[in-house]
Write an enzyme that holds these catalytic residues in place. Sequence first.
Site, PDB file in Angstrom:
ATOM      1  N   GLY A   1       0.903   9.136   4.105  1.00  0.00           N
ATOM      2  CA  GLY A   1       1.080  10.018   2.830  1.00  0.00           C
ATOM      3  C   GLY A   1      -0.553  10.194   2.281  1.00  0.00           C
TER       4      GLY A   1
ATOM      5  N   ALA B   1      -2.159  12.959   1.946  1.00  0.00           N
ATOM      6  CA  ALA B   1      -2.619  13.995   1.086  1.00  0.00           C
ATOM      7  C   ALA B   1      -1.959  13.645  -0.550  1.00  0.00           C
ATOM      8  CB  ALA B   1      -2.037  15.111   1.680  1.00  0.00           C
ATOM      9  N   GLY B   2      -1.220  12.871  -0.751  1.00  0.00           N
ATOM     10  CA  GLY B   2      -0.924  12.334  -1.755  1.00  0.00           C
ATOM     11  C   GLY B   2      -1.670  11.724  -2.986  1.00  0.00           C
TER      12      GLY B   2
ATOM     13  N   ARG C   1       9.330   8.546  -7.564  1.00  0.00           N
ATOM     14  CA  ARG C   1      10.259   9.070  -8.610  1.00  0.00           C
ATOM     15  C   ARG C   1       9.505   9.785  -9.788  1.00  0.00           C
ATOM     16  NH1 ARG C   1      11.381   4.130 -13.071  1.00  0.00           N
ATOM     17  NH2 ARG C   1       9.218   3.149 -12.823  1.00  0.00           N
TER      18      ARG C   1
ATOM     19  N   ARG D   1      13.415   3.417  -9.452  1.00  0.00           N
ATOM     20  CA  ARG D   1      12.731   3.600  -8.175  1.00  0.00           C
ATOM     21  C   ARG D   1      13.834   3.335  -6.930  1.00  0.00           C
ATOM     22  NH1 ARG D   1       9.803   0.019 -11.178  1.00  0.00           N
ATOM     23  NH2 ARG D   1       7.675   0.469 -11.671  1.00  0.00           N
TER      24      ARG D   1
ATOM     25  N   ASN E   1      13.932   7.678   1.076  1.00  0.00           N
ATOM     26  CA  ASN E   1      12.684   7.046   1.755  1.00  0.00           C
ATOM     27  C   ASN E   1      12.855   6.144   2.727  1.00  0.00           C
ATOM     28  OD1 ASN E   1      11.153   8.482   0.134  1.00  0.00           O
ATOM     29  ND2 ASN E   1      10.654   6.864  -1.547  1.00  0.00           N
TER      30      ASN E   1
ATOM     31  N   GLN F   1       8.914   4.210  11.075  1.00  0.00           N
ATOM     32  CA  GLN F   1       7.391   3.787  10.775  1.00  0.00           C
ATOM     33  C   GLN F   1       7.501   2.260  11.428  1.00  0.00           C
ATOM     34  OE1 GLN F   1       5.420   4.787   7.452  1.00  0.00           O
ATOM     35  NE2 GLN F   1       5.533   6.981   7.888  1.00  0.00           N
TER      36      GLN F   1
ATOM     37  N   ASN G   1       7.931   3.439  -2.748  1.00  0.00           N
ATOM     38  CA  ASN G   1       9.221   2.946  -3.159  1.00  0.00           C
ATOM     39  C   ASN G   1      10.735   3.200  -2.670  1.00  0.00           C
ATOM     40  OD1 ASN G   1       8.075   1.277  -5.473  1.00  0.00           O
ATOM     41  ND2 ASN G   1       7.448   2.958  -6.671  1.00  0.00           N
TER      42      ASN G   1
ATOM     43  N   ASP H   1       1.872  -4.939 -10.397  1.00  0.00           N
ATOM     44  CA  ASP H   1       2.646  -5.752 -11.357  1.00  0.00           C
ATOM     45  C   ASP H   1       1.918  -6.847 -11.668  1.00  0.00           C
ATOM     46  OD1 ASP H   1       5.085  -3.986 -11.007  1.00  0.00           O
ATOM     47  OD2 ASP H   1       5.060  -4.847  -8.990  1.00  0.00           O
TER      48      ASP H   1
ATOM     49  N   HIS I   1      10.149  -5.138  -7.157  1.00  0.00           N
ATOM     50  CA  HIS I   1       9.328  -4.006  -7.733  1.00  0.00           C
ATOM     51  C   HIS I   1      10.192  -3.285  -8.260  1.00  0.00           C
ATOM     52  CE1 HIS I   1       6.008  -1.524  -8.862  1.00  0.00           C
ATOM     53  NE2 HIS I   1       6.369  -0.551  -8.141  1.00  0.00           N
TER      54      HIS I   1
END
Length: 325
Positions: free
Chosen positions: A11, A13-14, A92, A98, A105, A112, A131, A159, A187
């Site tokens: 991820g 480029a996120g 989200r 989540r 996802n 992976q 998530n 958290d 989470h």
Amino acid sequence: MKTPVEIVVTGAAGQISYSLLFRLAAGELLGPDQPIVLRLLEITPALGMLDGVLMELYDCAYPLLHKIVVTDNPREAFSGVDYAFLVGAKPRKQGMLRSDLLQQNAEIFAVQGRILNEVANRKVKVLITGNPANTNALIAIKNAPDLEPDCFAAMTMLDHTRAISQLALKCGLATTCIKNVTVWGNHSCTQYPDLHHAKVNGIDALSLVDNSWFLNEFIPTVQYRGTEVIKARGQSSAASAANAAIVHMRKIIEGTDPGDWVSMAVASDGSYGIAEGLVYSFPVTVKEGRVNIVKGLDLNEFSLHRLKLNEQELKEERDAIKHLL
Ligand code: NAD
Ligand code: LMR
């Protein structure tokens, strides 16, 4: 020159990666004399955007950044990796839980997990941030039977740092005065941020704050912090998530401070009656790269009930994706 350490970020480029990559390249994970190779994985449609990030990484002329690999092929991305930050997943939006992301996802982490199993360093340390992180980590573990389950953890460090920060603000003290905070469970908004063993400058935290603050302000503030950030920013937390990812991996590398612990979601060994194998956030210490669940803490009825609620929720998530396990 030291041999470069191989770090993959998915991820790439996120929004989390936009903070994480630059901090990794600056040496914040492994220190100022350890060169790294950054392996950046994205889906094909995001490679154009990733090009921009790549230009910016080069533009920083980081002394420690030995090489950058950019790819949409997980096998190439994960080849020989020492540290894996699995961030790439849908976030989200306002109004979602989540767990609403689970079906979208989950498949990512099955694929992976399988590929890490085939090509990663056998001692790889994998942090799942995407998530719903706990159950995604469970999926990755089950799809990587040749890697030890303790190679994997899901991120509840955000958290944990949120909880430390709220207590420090309440006491008007630096965060360094706070020790032994725990975030138990998932989470999700069910998570249980627990101050029963927390200390402020060595004094029991719950003797310094009133119980109604603990129950009615502290717990919900930490539980719903992600939701509140989305409401305020229109996007989920990013820089604080990247920070937590670095803090988590640094604890794995450097170990926890004497007398303190941190929260990590790891495969349960049955501690505190939590079903074995569920990826559940516990208080943990880390020594020489090994994560150990802190055993034998006294838990009152209130705490035990919260722990069970989290276990139940994680069992339901597990049932929803059992075809991937
Ligand atoms: P983002 O949408 O900005 O970035 C996600 C990136 O992942 C995108 O660029 C997307 O193209 C990429 N991606 C999607 N599928 C992929 C795949 N199969 N392989 C590689 N890349 C893929 O999202 P973000 O804000 O960076 O958040 C990423 C995830 O982290 C979300 O699921 C979010 O909910 C989660 N998150 C978790 C925590 C935590 O504390 N555990 C905190 C914040 C965010
Ligand atoms: C967070 O806790 O900030 C992240 O999990 C993002 C979210 O969806 O709340």
